[in-house]
Scaffold this active site. Structure first.
Site, mmCIF file in Angstrom:
data_model
loop_
_atom_site.group_PDB
_atom_site.id
_atom_site.type_symbol
_atom_site.label_atom_id
_atom_site.label_comp_id
_atom_site.label_asym_id
_atom_site.label_seq_id
_atom_site.Cartn_x
_atom_site.Cartn_y
_atom_site.Cartn_z
ATOM 1 N N GLU A 54 0.812 -1.228 0.000
ATOM 2 C CA GLU A 54 0.000 0.000 0.000
ATOM 3 C C GLU A 54 0.840 1.270 0.000
ATOM 4 O O GLU A 54 0.426 2.298 -0.518
ATOM 5 C CB GLU A 54 -0.957 0.026 1.200
ATOM 6 C CG GLU A 54 -2.136 -0.925 1.084
ATOM 7 C CD GLU A 54 -1.847 -2.303 1.661
ATOM 8 O OE1 GLU A 54 -0.667 -2.605 1.956
ATOM 9 O OE2 GLU A 54 -2.810 -3.083 1.825
ATOM 10 N N PHE A 116 -11.507 -7.197 13.580
ATOM 11 C CA PHE A 116 -10.417 -7.631 12.703
ATOM 12 C C PHE A 116 -10.095 -6.531 11.689
ATOM 13 O O PHE A 116 -10.987 -5.987 11.053
ATOM 14 C CB PHE A 116 -10.814 -8.930 11.983
ATOM 15 C CG PHE A 116 -9.779 -9.386 10.994
ATOM 16 C CD1 PHE A 116 -8.515 -9.785 11.430
ATOM 17 C CD2 PHE A 116 -10.045 -9.399 9.639
ATOM 18 C CE1 PHE A 116 -7.551 -10.192 10.522
ATOM 19 C CE2 PHE A 116 -9.084 -9.812 8.723
ATOM 20 C CZ PHE A 116 -7.835 -10.201 9.167
ATOM 21 N N GLN A 117 -8.843 -6.224 11.557
ATOM 22 C CA GLN A 117 -8.354 -5.170 10.659
ATOM 23 C C GLN A 117 -9.000 -3.813 10.927
ATOM 24 O O GLN A 117 -9.234 -3.027 10.016
ATOM 25 C CB GLN A 117 -8.501 -5.585 9.187
ATOM 26 C CG GLN A 117 -7.581 -6.763 8.840
ATOM 27 C CD GLN A 117 -7.434 -7.012 7.345
ATOM 28 O OE1 GLN A 117 -8.347 -6.771 6.572
ATOM 29 N NE2 GLN A 117 -6.274 -7.527 6.946
ATOM 30 N N LYS A 166 -17.423 -0.486 5.830
ATOM 31 C CA LYS A 166 -17.867 -1.455 4.829
ATOM 32 C C LYS A 166 -19.386 -1.440 4.614
ATOM 33 O O LYS A 166 -19.862 -1.509 3.485
ATOM 34 C CB LYS A 166 -17.410 -2.861 5.238
ATOM 35 C CG LYS A 166 -17.711 -3.895 4.161
ATOM 36 C CD LYS A 166 -17.031 -5.225 4.433
ATOM 37 C CE LYS A 166 -17.309 -6.196 3.295
ATOM 38 N NZ LYS A 166 -16.599 -7.480 3.479
ATOM 39 N N MET A 481 24.557 9.018 2.442
ATOM 40 C CA MET A 481 24.475 10.264 3.195
ATOM 41 C C MET A 481 24.776 10.028 4.669
ATOM 42 O O MET A 481 25.394 10.870 5.335
ATOM 43 C CB MET A 481 23.088 10.894 3.000
ATOM 44 C CG MET A 481 22.986 12.317 3.503
ATOM 45 S SD MET A 481 24.179 13.407 2.696
ATOM 46 C CE MET A 481 23.251 13.964 1.263
#
Lengths: 572, 163
Positions: A54, A116-117, A166, A481
């Site tokens: 993602e 969940f999630q 949802k 760097m």
């Protein structure tokens, strides 16, 4: 379609995207966004780009915006989908890039139950978005998405997130996409204050040692043409920040190059010693002006044009603040200048230019190309081979600075990198976003062997969508760097900055069906680049340049030091 | 310098956390914060007491204005204003202390709003300094509990914060 047809939330999401003329959505499916994906599947106006993580979806959407002035859109699922997206969102936020992120959320009646999630998306993203919304009623979905696009692109742009539970995506209501949107608490200023603009003009015309310093605001507001007109009318020297490169042609004599921590000697000296400074769409950040007290030791009048009042007088006191949309203000300034009969002090200006030419004579970016490939040399050759006309993305570190110093951007939106947040790993997904927004463009990703590994999985996305990106991997086997700072400030103790156990990048590229090349000798650099951009024009080419491990970026203004206290390569 | 910032903000969930989050993220301090809906229930009015140099206060007001939910921001302390805070103090009020507590409450124009055989709850309204002095004036051992609302403020005369 019947007037009162009921649509599900998921259908509404897709219809909204269509109304906004969104052509590409970068995303990754998951439980909470399944209804939305189902609707995506049923149409073909909005194309979905499946990434492999993602974070890359958001970076790609971000680069889509940066390189095109359209709005990049990312779609992620709830919980880990969102937390993975956070780095991308914060990156866009720090560089004020407009973007809309649609995230799934657990059903409304599950919120707060550690489902969940589930995660507190609005809470987690709040500090790194311009604004965010949790949609609690399907009837508010369309207007919320409209607001999100409006907020993202107006005022000081930025990412806006819409979190959609949802159940909302499966509930029905009438669809009505509002044509306009007003938010009573949000009214960004467009026109600058005329009195202030007149004052600014007077200061500019009286200047003996003027300097024009411009940033990402010029690029984001599409003000490069107006800026170029103004600077040429005035005949003043100009410098661009890392985010502002391409706002004024880098090959023009009036351009002194980039300023700041790794800016040119002439740009930094002129910044420090000017008597009138015109700052446009820039924010005087620590990497740009170094120590603000040291900067303030030289008395100069500062004019600051910015859309965001909070950027003005934040780190440096400003004499003439002008809040407004940069192209509007520049337009007014140009009009006043055209009417004005006042002549600039050409004698003083020519003395100022001779001083600048003397500084420029130091040739502060000089480097020596010996037996080992110098990273600067590769960027120089890339510039030649691509005729300076490529879209160049970069990751973060030495290679980013070399790219900014040695690739001369004459056009806006060609240089795509993470300036504010400094996010390693953006380079490859940025190149993907650029290519989707500019399907015919030549796209090069200048990266390092450490940065590229932070989003290396996107080689798979590039394979799926046949993206002919040219990856210029400046491989010095170090976090360059970090190593440079350790060499300069930590007694050569290279704590964890050696990049061990590297993959064979050629084989790695080939395993994804791409072309891999390893280049180890300076004389092979240019032929390899030419081959990549001609023979393998339509392929992704991973070019692994084995470079000099000791190369450092100069000039350098050490953290906390003043702009004119530069360390030059020749000092060492 | 102490400043009282008044904010009109959309009365929406999460609006308070945007303001509180801004203060913590940018390292500004909050001495007190009060918030409640206004007569127009779509708006909340928030009062924040903070302190900082002029530059910091300028940044605070600019950053607050930048929040999309914020409708208006005013630094009340820039001009004539009145401020009040309400405090409830539960004190031990038995024996000889009972009369003393009553007297203290009267001196500070407090009101006793709950009485038991051994305790009083005193309600006191005023500026923060007055409430501080009341607490100072009491015998520490007799204070059982205190609760303060934080400062609410309003401009004097024609200074009106409204949309």
């Amino acid at each position: 379609m019947a007037v009162n047809m009921l649509l599900t939330g998921a259908e509404i999401v897709i219809r909204c995207l269509q109304e906004e003329k969104v052509e590409h959505v970068f995303g990754y499916p998951g439980g909470s966004v399944l209804y939305i994906y189902d609707e995506l599947f049923k149409q073909d106006k909005v194309k979905h780009v499946l990434v492999r993580h993602e974070q890359a979806a958001v970076h790609a959407a971000d680069a889509y915006s940066r390189s095109s002035d359209r709005i990049g859109v990312a779609l992620v699922t709830s919980g880990p989908g969102v937390t993975n997206a956070v780095t991308g969102i914060a990156t866009a936020y720090m560089d004020s890039v407009p973007m809309v992120i649609i995230s799934g959320q657990v059903p409304t009646h599950y919120i707060g139950q550690d489902a969940f999630q589930e995660c507190d998306t609005v809470g987690i993203t709040r500090p790194c978005v311009k604004h965010n919304f949790l949609v609690k009623d399907v009837r508010e979905l369309a207007s919320t998405i409209k607001k999100a696009f409006y907020l993202a692109r107006t005022g000081r742009p930025g990412p806006v997130l819409v979190d959609i539970p949802k159940n909302i995506t499966n509930e029905k209501c009438e669809f009505d996409y509002p044509e306009t949107v007003t938010i009573r608490s949000y009214n960004p200023v467009v026109k600058g204050h005329s009195g202030q603009i007149k004052k600014a003009l007077k200061l500019l015309q009286e200047a003996k040692r003027p300097m024009i310093y411009t940033g990402g605001g010029v690029i984001l507001s599409n003000a490069a043409d107006k800026l170029t007109t103004l600077i040429r009318m005035l005949g003043f020297p100009t410098t661009q920040t890392l985010m502002g490169l391409g706002g004024f042609p880098a090959t023009d004599r009036q351009c002194l190059g980039m300023l700041g921590m790794h800016g040119t000697y002439e740009a930094n000296m002129a910044m420090q010693q000017c008597d009138v400074l015109l700052a446009i769409g820039a924010r005087f950040d620590d990497r740009v002006i170094g120590n603000p007290d040291h900067f303030g030791e030289v008395k100069r009048k500062i004019i600051h044009i910015d859309i965001d009042p909070s950027s003005i007088s934040k780190r440096v006191k400003v004499d003439v603040p002008i809040v407004g949309h940069v192209p509007e203000v520049l337009g007014e300034l140009i009009a006043l200048l055209e009417e004005s009969t006042v002549k600039v002090d050409s004698k003083a200006l020519s003395a100022w230019w001779s001083q600048i030419e003397e500084w420029r004579g130091k040739d502060c970016l000089r480097f020596k190309q010996d037996e080992l490939i110098m990273p600067q040399f590769v960027v120089q050759k890339l510039y030649e081979v691509t005729d300076g006309d490529a879209f160049v993305t970069s990751d973060v570190g030495q290679h980013q600075m070399f790219a900014a110093q040695f690739y001369k951007f004459d056009k806006p939106r060609r240089w795509i990198n993470s300036g504010g947040l400094g996010t390693m790993g953006v380079g490859l997904p940025y190149a993907m976003g650029v290519r989707f927004a500019n399907p015919e463009a030549t796209v090069a990703c200048i990266t390092g062997e450490a940065s590229i590994q932070m989003c290396i999985q996107e080689l798979s996305t590039c394979k799926q969508f046949r993206l002919p990106i040219k990856i210029i991997n400046l491989n010095n086997r170090y976090l360059g760097m970090v190593r440079q700072w350790q060499e300069m400030f930590h007694g050569n103790r290279y704590a964890e900055s050696y990049v061990d156990a590297l993959p064979d990048f050629v084989k790695l590229a080939e395993s994804y069906g791409h072309v891999g090349m390893r280049i180890e000798r300076p004389e092979d650099v240019e032929p390899a680049l030419r081959k990549a951009f001609t023979t393998y024009k339509d392929d992704l080419v991973f070019m692994d340049f084995i470079t000099d491990q000791t190369a450092n970026v100069f000039p350098m203004v050490a953290a906390g030091k003043g702009l004119s206290e530069m360390i030059l390569a020749e000092d060492l | 310098m102490r400043h009282i910032i008044s904010i009109l903000i959309e009365n929406e969930s999460g609006a308070l956390s945007r303001v509180a989050g801004l203060f913590s993220a940018r390292g500004y301090n909050i001495e007190t914060l009060t918030v409640a809906p206004t007569e127009d229930t779509s708006l909340s009015r928030m009062t924040i007491v903070t302190s900082g140099s002029d530059d910091v206060i300028e940044q605070i007001t600019k950053q607050l204005n930048k929040l999309v939910d914020v409708v208006k921001v005013v630094d009340l302390s820039e001009a004539p204003h009145v401020e009040r805070e309400l405090m409830l103090v539960k004190v031990r009020a038995a024996g000889k202390d009972r009369e003393e507590m009553k007297r203290m409450s009267d001196i500070f124009r407090g009101r006793i709003i709950d009485v038991t055989e051994t305790t009083y709850v005193i309600e006191l309204t005023g500026n923060s300094a007055k409430l501080d002095s009341f607490i100072e004036g009491l015998d520490k051992d007799l204070i059982l509990e205190t609760v303060r609302t934080g400062v609410s403020g309003i401009g004097r005369g024609d200074r009106i914060l409204k949309i």
